[in-house]
Design a protein around this motif. Structure first.
Motif, PDB file in Angstrom:
ATOM      1  N   GLU A  54       0.830  -1.211   0.000  1.00 18.22           N
ATOM      2  CA  GLU A  54       0.000   0.000   0.000  1.00 18.22           C
ATOM      3  C   GLU A  54       0.857   1.250   0.000  1.00 18.22           C
ATOM      4  OE1 GLU A  54      -3.272  -2.729   1.521  1.00 18.22           O
ATOM      5  OE2 GLU A  54      -1.250  -2.373   2.284  1.00 18.22           O
ATOM      6  N   TYR A  77      -5.761   4.997   0.840  1.00 21.42           N
ATOM      7  CA  TYR A  77      -4.779   3.932   0.695  1.00 21.42           C
ATOM      8  C   TYR A  77      -5.015   3.196  -0.624  1.00 21.42           C
ATOM      9  CZ  TYR A  77      -5.332   4.595   5.764  1.00 21.42           C
ATOM     10  OH  TYR A  77      -5.480   5.120   7.022  1.00 21.42           O
ATOM     11  N   CYS A  87      -5.630   0.778   6.027  1.00 20.16           N
ATOM     12  CA  CYS A  87      -4.348   0.073   6.022  1.00 20.16           C
ATOM     13  C   CYS A  87      -3.563   0.516   7.243  1.00 20.16           C
ATOM     14  CB  CYS A  87      -3.572   0.389   4.742  1.00 20.16           C
ATOM     15  SG  CYS A  87      -1.900  -0.297   4.759  1.00 20.16           S
ATOM     16  N   THR A 237       0.822  -6.427   8.960  1.00 21.30           N
ATOM     17  CA  THR A 237      -0.506  -5.970   8.562  1.00 21.30           C
ATOM     18  C   THR A 237      -1.267  -5.408   9.751  1.00 21.30           C
ATOM     19  OG1 THR A 237      -0.418  -7.893   7.086  1.00 21.30           O
ATOM     20  CG2 THR A 237      -2.463  -6.640   7.131  1.00 21.30           C
TER      21      THR A 237
END
Length: 295
Positions: A54, A77, A87, A237
């Motif tokens: 991203e 994002y 994100c 993440t």
């Protein structure tokens, strides 16, 4: 801004890694701090050229955000293939990039998924850390057919799942399918059918699969396939970490207040560390990690 090949103005793209103080660890993100003049097509083109999972595009704050002057922003994002609603690692990267300009403290982002407050601190060794507060999470059941299709794309057998952590769809700004491996070895041996999993995720509006192995009550190892975004795997993440925190609390697998440790990226050679905080008096999830400039 710099100049593009056709003579137009190209935005400056900063590069940071999130959830590691080492530029070779964590998850790289592009950050554009002056994205007001960019439309969706331009943002997508920049994200595709950068090639990270991203890139975050920071804009002026919308009316009514309620942040102090200079501390509130809009944010969007984009993966190399599409926009995503939230994100985590790119939020951490953008917050640290802004803090390097304006100083540590409280920031507020208006993201497509909702309002995301972030606090940036600087440690005595100079390391910058950011803590984001997610939108309110929720968890939904997932059908047997969907679980079977995901497992088939992964090449996993149902008997390789941990029965104590049942499959669910977890949301804290983006949708993730949580699947828990029974062993660390099963999580480490990740080879999957990219096109099959991508098609499944697009049908079910999933941002990643949150694949986990529980080392202890509060320590987890996680991996996140992200073919829907044009990336085989996401190294660290934050959005999925927030979703996992909501999942664990909703299913009674941890009790708030709690602090969870997530190890991610080790199997990719980009180790990262994510800390997830659950508060007894707030359903939202905190996700914390370091960030560092790349290059």
């Amino acid at each position: 801004m710099t100049e593009t090949r056709d003579g137009g103005a190209a935005p400056e793209v900063l590069r940071y890694t999130a959830f590691s103080s080492d530029p070779d660890g964590g998850n790289p993100a592009g950050v554009v701090l002056d994205a007001d003049g960019l439309d969706e097509a331009a943002m997508l083109a920049v994200a595709a050229e950068v090639g990270y999972s991203e890139t975050a595009f920071v804009t002026a704050p919308p009316a009514g955000l309620g942040a102090p002057p200079g501390r509130g922003f809009g944010i969007r994002y984009f993966s190399p293939l599409a926009e995503v609603p939230f994100c985590g690692h790119a939020t951490v990267a953008a917050a640290v990039a802004l803090a390097e300009r304006t100083g540590p403290g409280e920031l507020v982002f208006a993201a497509p998924a909702g309002t995301v407050p972030v606090t940036v601190d600087r440690a005595s060794d100079g390391t910058r850390r950011a803590t984001l507060t997610s939108v309110e999470p929720h968890v939904a059941d997932v059908g047997r057919e969907d679980v079977a299709e995901a497992l088939a794309a992964l090449g996993w057998a149902h008997g390789e799942l941990d029965p104590e952590l049942p499959p669910r769809i977890a949301y804290a700004g983006a949708r993730h399918l949580v699947l828990a491996a029974a062993t660390r070895g099963r999580l480490a041996a990740l080879e999957y059918d990219v096109e099959r999993l991508k098609a499944f995720m697009l049908r079910r509006d999933l941002t990643t699969l949150q694949l986990v192995w529980r080392e202890s009550e509060t320590v987890f190892h996680v991996r996140d396939p992200f073919p829907a975004g044009g990336v085989v795997e996401d190294p660290a993440t934050g959005a999925a970490a927030a979703a996992l925190g909501g999942y664990l609390r909703a299913l009674g697998l941890v009790a708030a207040p709690a602090r969870l440790t997530l190890h991610q990226g080790h199997d990719m050679g980009r180790p990262g560390l994510l800390e997830v905080g659950l508060h007894a008096d707030d359903p939202r999830v905190r996700v914390s990690g370091a960030a560092a400039r790349i290059g």
